[in-house]
Design a protein around this motif. Structure first.
Motif, mmCIF file in Angstrom:
data_model
loop_
_atom_site.group_PDB
_atom_site.id
_atom_site.type_symbol
_atom_site.label_atom_id
_atom_site.label_comp_id
_atom_site.label_asym_id
_atom_site.label_seq_id
_atom_site.Cartn_x
_atom_site.Cartn_y
_atom_site.Cartn_z
ATOM 1 N N TRP A 1 0.818 -1.209 0.000
ATOM 2 C CA TRP A 1 0.000 0.000 0.000
ATOM 3 C C TRP A 1 0.855 1.263 0.000
ATOM 4 C CZ3 TRP A 1 -2.456 -2.853 4.554
ATOM 5 C CH2 TRP A 1 -3.527 -3.663 4.128
ATOM 6 N N VAL A 2 2.174 1.116 0.172
ATOM 7 C CA VAL A 2 3.050 2.255 0.441
ATOM 8 C C VAL A 2 4.095 2.396 -0.667
ATOM 9 C CG1 VAL A 2 4.562 3.350 2.138
ATOM 10 C CG2 VAL A 2 2.722 1.817 2.898
ATOM 11 N N ALA A 3 4.298 3.618 -1.116
ATOM 12 C CA ALA A 3 5.313 3.891 -2.137
ATOM 13 C C ALA A 3 6.668 4.124 -1.474
ATOM 14 C CB ALA A 3 4.923 5.122 -2.944
ATOM 15 N N PRO A 4 7.739 3.642 -2.089
ATOM 16 C CA PRO A 4 9.082 3.908 -1.557
ATOM 17 C C PRO A 4 9.455 5.369 -1.750
ATOM 18 C CG PRO A 4 9.260 2.854 -3.689
ATOM 19 C CD PRO A 4 7.799 2.856 -3.335
ATOM 20 N N SER B 1 4.822 3.989 7.345
ATOM 21 C CA SER B 1 4.131 4.896 6.419
ATOM 22 C C SER B 1 3.673 6.116 7.199
ATOM 23 C CB SER B 1 2.937 4.193 5.783
ATOM 24 O OG SER B 1 2.061 3.670 6.756
ATOM 25 N N LYS B 2 3.433 7.221 6.497
ATOM 26 C CA LYS B 2 3.052 8.455 7.185
ATOM 27 C C LYS B 2 1.725 8.313 7.914
ATOM 28 C CE LYS B 2 5.646 12.055 4.833
ATOM 29 N NZ LYS B 2 5.591 13.368 4.148
ATOM 30 N N ILE B 3 0.781 7.605 7.313
ATOM 31 C CA ILE B 3 -0.469 7.264 7.978
ATOM 32 C C ILE B 3 -0.724 5.784 7.732
ATOM 33 C CG2 ILE B 3 -1.440 9.590 7.776
ATOM 34 C CD1 ILE B 3 -3.184 8.539 5.465
ATOM 35 N N LEU B 4 -1.668 5.228 8.446
ATOM 36 C CA LEU B 4 -1.975 3.819 8.313
ATOM 37 C C LEU B 4 -3.023 3.582 7.226
ATOM 38 C CD1 LEU B 4 -2.279 2.858 12.095
ATOM 39 C CD2 LEU B 4 -0.283 2.619 10.615
ATOM 40 N N HIS B 5 -3.027 2.384 6.683
ATOM 41 C CA HIS B 5 -4.092 1.998 5.764
ATOM 42 C C HIS B 5 -5.441 2.115 6.467
ATOM 43 C CE1 HIS B 5 -6.465 -1.085 3.412
ATOM 44 N NE2 HIS B 5 -6.026 -0.299 2.454
ATOM 45 N N ALA B 6 -5.452 1.805 7.780
ATOM 46 C CA ALA B 6 -6.685 1.927 8.556
ATOM 47 C C ALA B 6 -7.176 3.366 8.617
ATOM 48 C CB ALA B 6 -6.471 1.379 9.968
ATOM 49 N N ALA C 1 -1.325 5.371 -3.445
ATOM 50 C CA ALA C 1 -0.358 4.829 -2.482
ATOM 51 C C ALA C 1 -0.232 5.750 -1.278
ATOM 52 C CB ALA C 1 1.015 4.663 -3.135
ATOM 53 N N LEU C 2 0.114 5.169 -0.143
ATOM 54 C CA LEU C 2 0.490 5.941 1.037
ATOM 55 C C LEU C 2 1.940 6.387 0.887
ATOM 56 C CD1 LEU C 2 -0.911 3.658 3.902
ATOM 57 C CD2 LEU C 2 -2.140 5.278 2.465
ATOM 58 N N LYS C 3 2.282 7.493 1.519
ATOM 59 C CA LYS C 3 3.668 7.953 1.508
ATOM 60 C C LYS C 3 4.447 7.287 2.641
ATOM 61 C CE LYS C 3 2.933 12.454 -0.661
ATOM 62 N NZ LYS C 3 3.259 13.897 -0.614
ATOM 63 N N VAL C 4 5.715 7.023 2.380
ATOM 64 C CA VAL C 4 6.560 6.378 3.380
ATOM 65 C C VAL C 4 6.971 7.394 4.442
ATOM 66 C CG1 VAL C 4 8.792 6.803 2.255
ATOM 67 C CG2 VAL C 4 8.456 4.721 3.647
ATOM 68 N N ARG D 1 15.413 6.695 4.888
ATOM 69 C CA ARG D 1 15.673 5.843 6.052
ATOM 70 C C ARG D 1 14.444 4.984 6.365
ATOM 71 N NH1 ARG D 1 18.293 10.708 7.127
ATOM 72 N NH2 ARG D 1 20.518 10.529 7.658
ATOM 73 N N GLY D 2 13.286 5.627 6.378
ATOM 74 C CA GLY D 2 12.059 4.866 6.614
ATOM 75 C C GLY D 2 11.787 3.881 5.496
ATOM 76 N N SER D 3 12.117 4.274 4.271
ATOM 77 C CA SER D 3 11.919 3.388 3.130
ATOM 78 C C SER D 3 12.789 2.151 3.268
ATOM 79 C CB SER D 3 12.263 4.141 1.839
ATOM 80 O OG SER D 3 11.838 3.431 0.696
#
Length: 329
Positions: A141-144, A177-182, A217-220, A225-227
């Protein structure tokens, strides 16, 4: 609205049993969801029961697992499409037992979905004086960093340490990710916009629309580093038994490693050092004079204690209404 802890527990338990969960399974799931609410994470609380119902779409929930491999310090569990709250709970119990017998353990679980807050399982370990390292991958769900197409999951990472003197355990639990899929699902359910700079649409444009985010997509979190951390969590889940790219809300991987600190030094001595470090952290000078420094997990632990003392928590009106409709339907 405000709802009593007892009423909230009864409400979500009734919903889970309506979905088809046994009383035993319901207790494990409901306790986790209420813990999320009491710690201030409503998006992973009662609302999650609605997402579980959506995912099952009226089908009876799987509630059995299969241990495919087992050795003195390791195990692999096939969740057989059972909800992650149940699979991760079982895997954590197995890891605790093996670590207490052998000093270390590593347990992987696959074939599951929605594992919930990893800190919940780390706290189980800390109560047994064990250190836990946990990773859980999921659907892409998250983009690198630098991209806009989803390539890995929200991929939480968690490390927990036991403490002494009645202090909260030290637990670092983050999503990558910056926010959750939830968050996206709840915003879509309630007709709300998402925070700016948190998601892309399918063409890589910034958006606040949950509908656009679900096809984008959600942002990482944390840039490159987070990616990088998210990539390692994805691959740890693969080691636990998942595919590199788990399908939508299925086939997640959960990896938990536990260590008994008593294998290296007396446990009370270790916990005293953790407490000494925590004390120094709390007493350190803060740049913001109106605030104090704190250890990971300390804030949500305190919020939970306050909620338990009040015997109530805040929950979205729309979530309660939908749960009641689910129960009555």
């Amino acid at each position: 609205m405000k709802i009593s802890t007892e009423d909230g527990h009864n409400l979500v338990s009734s919903a889970l049993q309506k979905i088809g969960y046994t009383p035993e399974s319901t207790k494990i799931i409901a306790d986790h969801l209420i813990d999320s609410e009491l710690r201030g994470y409503g998006v992973a609380g009662l609302a999650r029961a609605l997402s579980i119902a959506d995912r099952l779409a009226g089908k009876p929930p799987a509630q059995t697992t299969k241990t495919t491999r087992s050795a003195p310090a390791t195990a692999q569990i096939d969740g057989q499409d059972t909800l992650g709250y149940l699979v991760a709970y079982e895997a954590t119990q197995v890891a605790i037992a093996k670590a207490k017998s052998n000093g270390v353990s590593a347990v992987g679980a696959s074939g599951t979905w929605y594992t919930g807050m990893l800190s919940y399982y780390a706290e189980m370990a800390a109560k047994e004086d064990l250190v836990a390292i946990i990773a859980s991958n999921c659907t892409a769900w998250v983009a690198p960093e630098g991209g806009y197409r989803p390539i890995f999951g929200t991929n939480p990472w968690c490390v927990g340490f036991p403490t002494g003197d009645g202090q909260p355990p030290v637990i670092y639990d983050i999503g990558t990710s910056k926010i959750l899929h939830a968050d996206v699902l709840l915003a879509n359910r309630l007709g709300r916009e998402l925070p700016p700079d948190s998601v892309f649409d399918k063409d890589g444009n910034d958006t606040v629309s949950p509908q656009d985010a679900l096809s984008g997509a959600l942002k990482v979190w944390g840039g490159h580093r987070g990616s990088g951390l998210a990539i390692t969590v994805q691959l740890l889940g693969v080691m636990a038994g998942s595919a590199a790219f788990p399908p939508d809300l299925a086939g997640f991987g959960y990896m938990i490693v536990m260590v008994d600190p008593a294998q290296f030094r007396p446990i009370e001595e270790f916990k005293a050092e953790v407490d000494a470090f925590s004390k120094a952290m709390r007493e350190g000078p803060a740049l913001d004079k109106g605030k104090k420094l704190r250890m990971p997990f300390e804030r949500s632990f305190g919020i939970r204690e306050e909620g338990r003392n009040r015997g109530e928590f805040e929950v979205e009106d729309g979530v309660v209404e939908r749960l009641k409709k689910l129960i009555d339907g």
